[in-house]
Enzyme design. Structure first.
Site, PDB file in Angstrom:
ATOM      1  N   ILE A 522      40.155  39.647  33.805  1.00  0.00           N
ATOM      2  CA  ILE A 522      41.000  40.841  33.682  1.00  0.00           C
ATOM      3  C   ILE A 522      41.348  41.427  35.041  1.00  0.00           C
ATOM      4  CG2 ILE A 522      40.367  41.518  31.331  1.00  0.00           C
ATOM      5  CD1 ILE A 522      38.209  43.296  32.514  1.00  0.00           C
ATOM      6  N   GLY A 523      40.854  40.816  36.095  1.00  0.00           N
ATOM      7  CA  GLY A 523      41.210  41.314  37.425  1.00  0.00           C
ATOM      8  C   GLY A 523      40.714  40.355  38.489  1.00  0.00           C
ATOM      9  N   GLY A 525      40.454  40.027  43.017  1.00  0.00           N
ATOM     10  CA  GLY A 525      40.606  40.747  44.277  1.00  0.00           C
ATOM     11  C   GLY A 525      39.887  39.981  45.356  1.00  0.00           C
ATOM     12  N   GLY A 528      36.422  38.588  44.328  1.00  0.00           N
ATOM     13  CA  GLY A 528      36.243  37.551  43.320  1.00  0.00           C
ATOM     14  C   GLY A 528      36.962  37.944  42.038  1.00  0.00           C
ATOM     15  N   VAL A 530      37.016  39.599  37.883  1.00  0.00           N
ATOM     16  CA  VAL A 530      36.400  40.447  36.875  1.00  0.00           C
ATOM     17  C   VAL A 530      36.713  39.862  35.499  1.00  0.00           C
ATOM     18  CG1 VAL A 530      36.216  42.764  35.923  1.00  0.00           C
ATOM     19  CG2 VAL A 530      36.743  42.465  38.338  1.00  0.00           C
ATOM     20  N   ASP A 639      37.135  54.466  49.375  1.00  0.00           N
ATOM     21  CA  ASP A 639      38.194  53.547  48.989  1.00  0.00           C
ATOM     22  C   ASP A 639      38.901  54.070  47.740  1.00  0.00           C
ATOM     23  OD1 ASP A 639      39.806  51.389  49.348  1.00  0.00           O
ATOM     24  OD2 ASP A 639      38.408  49.902  48.572  1.00  0.00           O
TER      25      ASP A 639
END
Ligand code: NAG
Ligand code: NAG
Ligand code: NAG
Ligand code: NAG
Ligand code: NAG
Ligand code: NAG
Ligand code: NAG
Ligand code: NAG
Ligand code: NAG
Ligand code: NAG
Ligand code: NAG
Ligand code: NAG
Length: 837
Positions: A522-523, A525, A528, A530, A639
């Site tokens: 689902i993600g 970056g 790595g 998700v 962040d």
């Protein structure tokens, strides 16, 4: 035993002798009979007997009582030697290569007005300057970089053969020459290799003896990092400036830095640059939405009609393998190298390496461009970066001097020899305008910088009444081991003691993710991937770090530690982790609606309406407010961005990703000093300049988030016209004109009213205040956002008029008195954390 000591002493003696012989420097304090210690080195007065050099004529001596205006070299610049006839310093030096630095601090000496001074300087047979006007050069440099320097240091590279160095000062008629200090610094062989590739020669190497030819240092930059003072550059005392003011569009790049240990790629490299240069870099902006189809560009003023030697310093400290970052190097719009892979050239990660080029600047050109961009092969790993840069001018026919038109401040009537006779008036106007704009932008930057330097920040977060610190150190809240938890980042490896989440086995994780099934991703970056997982019927998000993750072990640990001590309705909860078999896996509560950004732009999801956006902002603000004030020292997220604000299935916003978080400043300090990390476009400019972190840096980033929410566009978009690239700058421009509505997301059209939007813009503007102390606290931001929401709802339900009247006293006054609504303290939501397994 005795023998051992004797041997040791002998070895030390030999060793120091050798060092002495190799590194004999001459540092001359001109016009003085005393020696001074400045910048950690001893400068010998030129009247001190036995100083290894002679003067052909004594000239006269000038002294100044204003030299303290120079912060570093003030003590050295108190005196100068002044010559009214041609005179030389004769240095007895061994053959070899040397840096020669001449220091000039103009002041009035007796009858002579220093502004009337004009002279030539020659080193052996190499002409260094001609008709040299120190005042004019300082004025020119200050104008270019908007600084107020009162002195000038010129640096040269000279080769000396046999007879020593004869440094001759020769004043023009009815004029004088002067010099305040001289440095002669030996260079180890190998600093400048004998072969260099010429730009455009297809990598063919030319044989050149750079040192014998003679060079002048034009620029020396620590790219993506702060200035490095000469005292930090051990043997060679070079100054490394910050590169920002030379960037064509600073926004197209991100600064990165590393804490890992860097080594030189070969023993011969060790004096090429100090390791600090390699610890910071600039890379291409990555905001996940924009394709990297642009260049990072630097622009330098240079003298026309010379060859330039350009040295690029690289160190790959992100990628673990070859072929992951490949780029193209352009010098003066020509390809200097393509398919450039630093990892391959340097022979690995964390290796300091440099690459040299030579290019010609023709008669009519006075700028040098360096650009790094994606390779046309367009591999997915296309990304460019640079750690350091030096530009040297090569002598031509024994001459480095360039009598510049820059010396006529009036407009260059007699500049015919170096000014282009351009046919196109339009081109000149366009260039003129862009130069002016550049100067203005640089000026603004510098003005801000100076203003900032003057004022110290005092951050005192006020805890509103009724607020009590919650649940600080782990689930059991034990205060006895609280000490151990205070600074997890400093506790070398002992952090494990404060992990409180559940520890999962790799087998459990594999079951939950169907063995890391790609369809469950689902993600993705830098860290790595998700995965969406299912642990005994409960949906979870499973973040699995790449083996060669950018967000290494340290950030993994930080996140576990931070999340172990934080529980709040508006922070994404960690359920557990798994570190079996070198895996770095974190298990979080599942956030059904993904990132806030995906509901704003860059996806097919239906856009959020104004109320939903406001609620998301308020939720995130609550989470951050808790972070800042809930713990004893507060926690700085570092962040804050729309991809770190997640929405659950009922669109409740929660703050995620604590990999970069830090504990806030201790009570007696106002900030935490730290290397700059974070996401470009959201990064607090004050944090970058001072490398001092406060909660107000999060407030700044949150201000950017607010604008992003209302404009629904990436915070950095290098494909837009220049003034629009950076959302924060662009939105602030409109907000300052009180016309934010002009750039509001068209999808919000009709769904909002003027008054709340106005207020919202003011909050964002306030968050983006240049100085941290002018920004509101997160508590204040939260309060005002809630007010905006209430106002919006009142207007929607037709009560706007009375509501505005009632609340005016809150609305118009500053951001000084926050009043947090009851119910903000709701937070420990322990039950939902436990897995019903
Ligand atoms: C040099 O030092 C002596 C005393 O040590 C002093 O009298 C003299 O004025 C000094 N000369 C200069 C040029 O400073
Ligand atoms: C002059 O050179 C000699 C030999 O290199 C050295 O011992 C002496 O210290 C030097 N003198 C000064 C004042 O630097
Ligand atoms: C500097 O010296 C000059 C004469 O040498 C004197 O007139 C002037 O007052 C001095 N200035 C300061 C600030 O001491
Ligand atoms: C140069 O200066 C010296 C000492 O200050 C003076 O005696 C001499 O006359 C000057 N020469 C010229 C050409 O001005
Ligand atoms: C020299 O010129 C600069 C700039 O034009 C001026 O600020 C300075 O006062 C002048 N110095 C003298 C001694 O006239
Ligand atoms: C040197 O430059 C300054 C500032 O531009 C100017 O005022 C002065 O006349 C120049 N001096 C000479 C000798 O050209
Ligand atoms: C200074 O050096 C030059 C060249 O090395 C030499 O010609 C000259 O005679 C020397 N002058 C003195 C006073 O030693
Ligand atoms: C270092 O430089 C020397 C001489 O310049 C050269 O012979 C040697 O091969 C170089 N070593 C490496 C590892 O590049
Ligand atoms: C400084 O000098 C030492 C001894 O010669 C040498 O090992 C070291 O590499 C030098 N460092 C730099 C930065 O030049
Ligand atoms: C990067 O710069 C080079 C040289 O100026 C230019 O040819 C190239 O088109 C630029 N690339 C992009 C993507 O703008
Ligand atoms: C080189 O590229 C820069 C940036 O793209 C551009 O501004 C400049 O005009 C180009 N120079 C030439 C000679 O094409
Ligand atoms: C230069 O500017 C800085 C910041 O405004 C100031 O502190 C400093 O005193 C200035 N220096 C001079 C010589 O004017």
């Amino acid at each position: 035993m005795k023998l051992y000591w004797v041997l040791l002493l002998f070895v030390i003696a030999c060793w120091t002798r050798r060092g002495e012989a190799q590194l004999k420097q001459l540092l001359v304090n001109c016009g003085s009979n005393s020696s001074v210690n400045v910048d950690g080195r001893k400068w010998v007065g030129d009247l001190v007997p036995g100083n290894n050099f002679t003067l052909t004529s004594a000239g006269s001596i000038g002294s100044s009582n204003s030299s303290d205006r120079d912060p570093l070299y003030g003590a050295l610049y108190k005196t100068a030697r002044i010559f009214n006839t041609t005179s030389s310093y004769n240095f007895s030096l061994d053959s070899g290569s040397y840096y020669l630095r001449l220091h000039f601090y103009p002041f009035s000496f007796g009858n002579f007005n220093v502004n009337e001074s004009s002279f030539d300087v020659t080193a052996n047979n190499l002409k260094l300057v001609s008709k040299f006007n120190v005042t004019a050069e300082i004025l020119w440099k200050n104008a270019k970089s908007n600084s107020n320097s009162t002195s000038l240091v010129k640096e040269y590279l000279v080769g000396i053969k046999g007879k020593g160095l004869d440094l001759e000062f020769s004043p023009d008629a009815r004029s004088v020459a002067f010099v305040n200090a001289i440095e002669v610094i030996p260079i180890l062989d190998g600093l400048f290799a004998d072969t260099v590739s010429k730009v455009g020669s297809n990598g063919e190497k030319n044989s050149l003896n750079l040192i014998d030819q003679g060079m002048e240092t034009m620029y020396r930059l620590n790219v993506g990092g702060p200035k490095i003072e000469s005292s930090k550059d051990s043997n060679l005392s070079r100054n490394w400036e910050s590169d920002e003011k030379f960037m064509y569009v600073a926004d197209a790049s991100t600064m990165i830095s590393t804490d890992s240990k860097i080594t030189y790629s070969s023993i011969n490299e060790s004096s090429v640059a100090p390791l600090e240069v390699y610890e910071t870099a600039r890379t291409m902006t990555n905001n996940e939405v924009v394709e990297k189809k642009f260049n990072i560009s630097w622009r330098f003023d240079v003298d026309p009609n010379f060859d330039y030697f350009i040295r690029l310093h690289f160190c790959e400290f992100v990628c673990e393998k070859a072929n992951q970052r490949i780029f193209r190097i352009y010098i003066n719009n020509k390809t200097a190298a393509d398919n450039y892979d630093v990892f391959v050239h340097a022979g690995g990660k964390d290796k300091a390496y440099h690459e040299d080029f030579i290019d010609v600047i023709p008669q009519q050109i006075d700028t040098l461009w360096l650009q790094l961009g994606p390779d046309s092969n367009g591999a997915p790993g296309s990304d460019a970066f640079l750690n350091g840069l030096e530009i040297f001018k090569l002598s031509k026919n024994g001459n480095l001097a360039h009598v510049l038109s820059r010396f006529d401040t009036g407009g260059g009537a007699n500049a015919s020899d170096s000014k282009p006779k351009n046919k196109s008036l339009l081109a000149i106007i366009v260039i003129g305008i862009s130069v002016t704009l550049t100067v203005i932008v640089i000026s603004l930057g510098f003005i801000c910088l100076y203003v900032h330097r003057k004022k110290a920040i005092h951050v005192k977060e006020q805890h509103p009444p009724g607020w009590r610190p919650l649940f600080l150190h782990g689930l059991n809240g034990s205060t006895t081991n609280a000490r151990a938890c205070k600074s997890p980042l400093n506790a070398n490896g002992s952090v494990a003691t404060v992990r409180t989440g559940k520890m999962f086995t790799l087998a459990e994780i594999k079951t939950a993710t169907n063995s890391f099934d790609e369809s469950l991703v689902i993600g993705t970056g830098g860290f790595g991937k998700v995965y969406k997982g299912d642990i005994c019927g409960d949906l979870v998000a499973i973040k699995r770090a790449h083996p060669n993750s950018q967000q290494g072990l340290k950030e993994f640990e930080t996140e576990i530690v931070m999340l172990s001590k934080l529980r709040h309705r508006h922070l994404v909860s960690m359920i557990g982790y798994c570190d079996e078999q070198n895996e770095m896996i974190l298990v979080y509560e599942y956030m059904g609606n993904g990132t806030l950004r995906s509901h704003l732009y860059g996806s097919d999801l239906p856009p959020l309406n104004w109320k939903q956006r406001l609620e998301a902002c308020i939720g995130a603000a609550r989470g951050l407010y808790y972070l800042h004030t809930g713990a004893e020292r507060g926690i700085i997220h570092r962040d804050v961005k729309t991809t770190n604000i997640l929405l659950d299935e009922s669109f409740v916003a929660k703050v995620a990703d604590f990999g970069l978080s830090k504990d806030g400043p201790a009570l007696d300090q106002t900030h935490v000093s730290t290397a700059v990390k974070g996401s470009f476009g959201y990064l607090d400019p004050e944090y970058f300049r001072r490398q001092q972190l406060t909660q107000k840096s999060d407030v700044y980033s949150f201000g950017v988030v607010l604008f992003e929410v209302v404009c629904a566009r990436p915070v950095i978009n290098p494909t837009l016209p220049r003034d629009q690239i950076n959302l924060a700058e662009w939105a602030l421009q409109w907000q300052k004109k009180r016309s934010l509505e002009a750039i509001v997301d068209p999808k919000l059209q009709g769904g909002y009213s003027v008054e709340p939007m106005k207020k919202f813009g003011e909050i964002a503007e306030k968050c983006l205040s240049d100085e941290g102390k002018d920004r509101p606290t997160m508590g204040e931001v939260l309060w005002h956002l809630e007010y905006v929401l209430q106002l919006h709802e009142a207007i929607q339900s037709g009560e706007g008029e009375s509501f505005t009247m009632n609340e005016l006293r809150y609305a118009d006054n500053s951001f000084s008195m926050p009043r947090i609504k009851e119910g903000d303290e709701e937070s420990i939501d322990g039950k939902s954390l436990e897995l019903r397994s």
